[in-house]
Design a protein around this motif. Structure first.
Motif, PDB file in Angstrom:
ATOM      1  N   LEU A   1       0.771  -1.130   0.303  1.00 49.63           N
ATOM      2  CA  LEU A   1      -0.402   0.016  -0.219  1.00 49.63           C
ATOM      3  C   LEU A   1       0.930   1.489  -0.502  1.00 49.63           C
ATOM      4  O   LEU A   1       1.135   1.194   0.557  1.00 49.63           O
ATOM      5  N   LYS A   2       0.395   2.141  -1.025  1.00 49.85           N
ATOM      6  CA  LYS A   2       1.366   3.572  -1.162  1.00 49.85           C
ATOM      7  C   LYS A   2       0.617   4.403  -0.106  1.00 49.85           C
ATOM      8  O   LYS A   2      -0.502   4.495  -0.126  1.00 49.85           O
ATOM      9  N   ILE A   3       1.405   5.428   1.097  1.00 53.38           N
ATOM     10  CA  ILE A   3       0.494   5.984   1.832  1.00 53.38           C
ATOM     11  C   ILE A   3       1.225   7.625   1.488  1.00 53.38           C
ATOM     12  O   ILE A   3       2.622   7.672   1.329  1.00 53.38           O
ATOM     13  N   ARG A   4       0.545   8.429   1.286  1.00 50.34           N
ATOM     14  CA  ARG A   4       1.087   9.842   1.633  1.00 50.34           C
ATOM     15  C   ARG A   4       1.449   9.886   2.795  1.00 50.34           C
ATOM     16  O   ARG A   4       0.571  10.016   3.404  1.00 50.34           O
ATOM     17  N   VAL A   5       2.507  11.010   3.049  1.00 48.84           N
ATOM     18  CA  VAL A   5       3.197  11.222   3.915  1.00 48.84           C
ATOM     19  C   VAL A   5       3.685  13.094   4.122  1.00 48.84           C
ATOM     20  O   VAL A   5       3.792  13.338   3.094  1.00 48.84           O
ATOM     21  N   PRO A   6       3.252  13.605   5.272  1.00 57.98           N
ATOM     22  CA  PRO A   6       4.025  14.912   4.446  1.00 57.98           C
ATOM     23  C   PRO A   6       5.781  15.038   4.548  1.00 57.98           C
ATOM     24  O   PRO A   6       6.375  13.925   4.892  1.00 57.98           O
ATOM     25  N   GLY A   7       6.441  15.724   4.375  1.00 59.18           N
ATOM     26  CA  GLY A   7       7.616  15.968   3.655  1.00 59.18           C
ATOM     27  C   GLY A   7       8.756  15.848   5.855  1.00 59.18           C
ATOM     28  O   GLY A   7       9.528  16.570   5.521  1.00 59.18           O
ATOM     29  N   LEU A   8       8.352  14.928   6.044  1.00 57.26           N
ATOM     30  CA  LEU A   8       9.053  14.622   6.815  1.00 57.26           C
ATOM     31  C   LEU A   8      10.139  13.673   7.306  1.00 57.26           C
ATOM     32  O   LEU A   8       9.076  12.661   7.072  1.00 57.26           O
ATOM     33  N   PRO A   9      11.277  13.395   7.316  1.00 61.24           N
ATOM     34  CA  PRO A   9      12.076  12.107   7.314  1.00 61.24           C
ATOM     35  C   PRO A   9      10.990  11.352   8.713  1.00 61.24           C
ATOM     36  O   PRO A   9      11.205  10.341   8.224  1.00 61.24           O
ATOM     37  N   MET A  10      10.823  11.938   9.747  1.00 56.81           N
ATOM     38  CA  MET A  10      10.501  11.036  10.836  1.00 56.81           C
ATOM     39  C   MET A  10       9.218  10.030   9.868  1.00 56.81           C
ATOM     40  O   MET A  10       8.667   9.036  10.555  1.00 56.81           O
ATOM     41  N   ALA A  11       8.365  10.752   9.492  1.00 58.54           N
ATOM     42  CA  ALA A  11       7.354  10.402   8.778  1.00 58.54           C
ATOM     43  C   ALA A  11       7.510   9.575   7.714  1.00 58.54           C
ATOM     44  O   ALA A  11       6.755   8.486   7.825  1.00 58.54           O
ATOM     45  N   VAL A  12       8.146   9.417   6.865  1.00 57.95           N
ATOM     46  CA  VAL A  12       8.884   8.589   5.965  1.00 57.95           C
ATOM     47  C   VAL A  12       9.181   7.393   6.573  1.00 57.95           C
ATOM     48  O   VAL A  12       8.820   5.986   6.754  1.00 57.95           O
ATOM     49  N   GLU A  13       9.917   7.053   7.392  1.00 58.70           N
ATOM     50  CA  GLU A  13      10.411   6.644   8.235  1.00 58.70           C
ATOM     51  C   GLU A  13       9.613   5.383   8.907  1.00 58.70           C
ATOM     52  O   GLU A  13       9.796   4.303   9.230  1.00 58.70           O
ATOM     53  N   ARG A  14       8.565   6.293   9.393  1.00 54.80           N
ATOM     54  CA  ARG A  14       7.101   5.497  10.461  1.00 54.80           C
ATOM     55  C   ARG A  14       6.295   4.504  10.061  1.00 54.80           C
ATOM     56  O   ARG A  14       6.276   3.089  10.348  1.00 54.80           O
ATOM     57  N   PHE A  15       6.726   5.540   8.061  1.00 54.67           N
ATOM     58  CA  PHE A  15       5.505   5.307   7.428  1.00 54.67           C
ATOM     59  C   PHE A  15       6.243   3.529   6.949  1.00 54.67           C
ATOM     60  O   PHE A  15       5.154   2.430   6.135  1.00 54.67           O
ATOM     61  N   ASN A  16       7.545   3.685   6.677  1.00 52.58           N
ATOM     62  CA  ASN A  16       8.096   2.638   6.301  1.00 52.58           C
ATOM     63  C   ASN A  16       8.121   1.226   7.243  1.00 52.58           C
ATOM     64  O   ASN A  16       8.276  -0.213   6.677  1.00 52.58           O
ATOM     65  N   ASN A  17       8.471   1.484   7.604  1.00 49.62           N
ATOM     66  CA  ASN A  17       8.768   0.559   9.621  1.00 49.62           C
ATOM     67  C   ASN A  17       6.922  -0.196   9.480  1.00 49.62           C
ATOM     68  O   ASN A  17       6.786  -1.464   9.887  1.00 49.62           O
ATOM     69  N   LEU A  18       6.059   0.554   9.750  1.00 47.23           N
ATOM     70  CA  LEU A  18       4.935  -0.115   9.647  1.00 47.23           C
ATOM     71  C   LEU A  18       4.512  -0.916   8.970  1.00 47.23           C
ATOM     72  O   LEU A  18       3.135  -1.447   8.294  1.00 47.23           O
TER      73      LEU A  18
END
Length: 336
Positions: free
Chosen positions: A173-190
């Motif tokens: 599943l592709k998910i939109r995240v805000p442009g924050l490295p933390m957000a990218v990392e969180r949802f990749n890890n999920l």
């Protein structure tokens, strides 16, 4: 309500704020006049909070020129204008482009419910001092922390999947995240494939199927996207909170009685705002349900699994940014 709700240009805003502050940073006049601005519409808790605050000042010799809806700039611009003293008081979020430590506000799974959130971020909590340790270096002072809502994951129409067990269910599943490295990392890890997309492009990205889901969606935002959504998953992966900011020099330079009157009105308003923010969340979740969106909660085991992922991945990375002392305080608060 104090003052006419006028609309000023940026030039007028600058002239007024300099008139209030004084170019030398001297003492403000006893009859205080100030700009209060935020970037959100009248459905948002910021508007209800602003009206309540102005009502608390009835009978005081303080005039508020109120600017909702971003007519003095978006939330990042207002953060910067408050740093500069152009807008002496604003309701906005921490702009981490000015200090990366402000990404602390987006840290995953610090709290999981409203009771925990108020204990950590509410009146009299330690988090205000922690944030001010950062903000003071930017020429800002937070007079309070504003609760808004928990973040959810929402799924666009036609996907037909409801990921609840992370990371397995989110695979593909592709998910939109805000442009924050933390957000990218969180949802990749999920388990998702995280795609940074500006907020203004989210509706189109969901409509066209560029992404299957969106993260960081509060109840108001879920309802605003109802035409393209089928499911709202209450991941509660972060608690969205904002800052009631003032320009530090302006705040410290005003007359003591005016500053005390403002702080009392702010404290009273923020105490009230916790119930209002939770009520707004529940109201718009129900509106989403009524619009046909399925609202799903994680059970205790699913929530614990998601929290464990964030604590083992995001938290050590944040510790490198903000230091062990602050991170240990947050760990202790989150454990209570």
């Amino acid at each position: 309500m104090i003052g006419a709700l006028k609309r000023f240009s940026r030039t007028t805003a600058l002239a007024l704020s300099l008139g209030v502050m004084g170019l030398s940073g001297g003492q403000a006049q006893a009859d205080e006049s100030l700009i209060l601005a935020h970037a959100m519409n009248t459905d948002h808790v910021f508007h209800a909070l602003s009206e309540r605050f102005m009502g608390e000042l009835d009978g005081k010799a303080i005039e508020i020129d109120y600017h909702p809806g971003g007519d003095l700039g978006d939330w990042t611009s207002l953060f910067e204008q408050s740093m500069q003293g152009v807008v002496p008081m604003s309701l906005t979020w921490g702009a981490s482009e000015f200090d990366g430590r402000l990404d602390l506000a987006y840290l995953g799974y610090v709290v999981s419910n409203w009771e925990q959130a108020k204990q950590l971020y509410g009146p009299g909590s330690d988090m205000l001092d922690i944030y001010n340790g950062i903000l003071h270096e930017l020429g800002l002072h937070a007079v309070g922390i504003i609760p808004t809502d928990f973040g959810s994951v929402v799924i666009r129409k036609g996907v037909g999947r409801t990921p609840l067990n992370f990371p397995a269910d989110a695979n593909g599943l592709k998910i939109r995240v805000p442009g924050l490295p933390m957000a990218v990392e969180r949802f990749n890890n999920l388990g998702f494939s995280a795609v940074p997309i500006p907020l203004a492009e989210v509706y189109t990205a969901l409509q066209l199927g560029t992404v299957d889901a969106r993260s960081f969606s509060t109840a108001v935002e879920t309802y605003s996207l109802r035409d393209v959504l089928e499911t709202n998953i209450l991941t509660n992966d972060y608690f969205e909170h904002a800052f009631w900011l003032v320009n530090k020099d302006w705040w410290e330079g005003m007359a003591d009685e005016d500053r005390a009157a403002l702080q009392t009105a702010i404290d009273t308003t923020l105490e009230w705002s916790w119930g209002e923010a939770q009520a707004k969340s529940e109201e718009f979740l129900q509106k989403a349900r009524d619009a046909g969106i399925k609202v799903v909660e994680l059970d205790d085991a699913q929530l614990a699994a998601a929290r464990k992922i964030a604590h083992e991945t995001e938290w050590p990375a944040m510790e490198k940014i903000i230091g062990s002392e602050i991170m240990n305080q947050i760990r202790q608060a989150a454990a209570n």
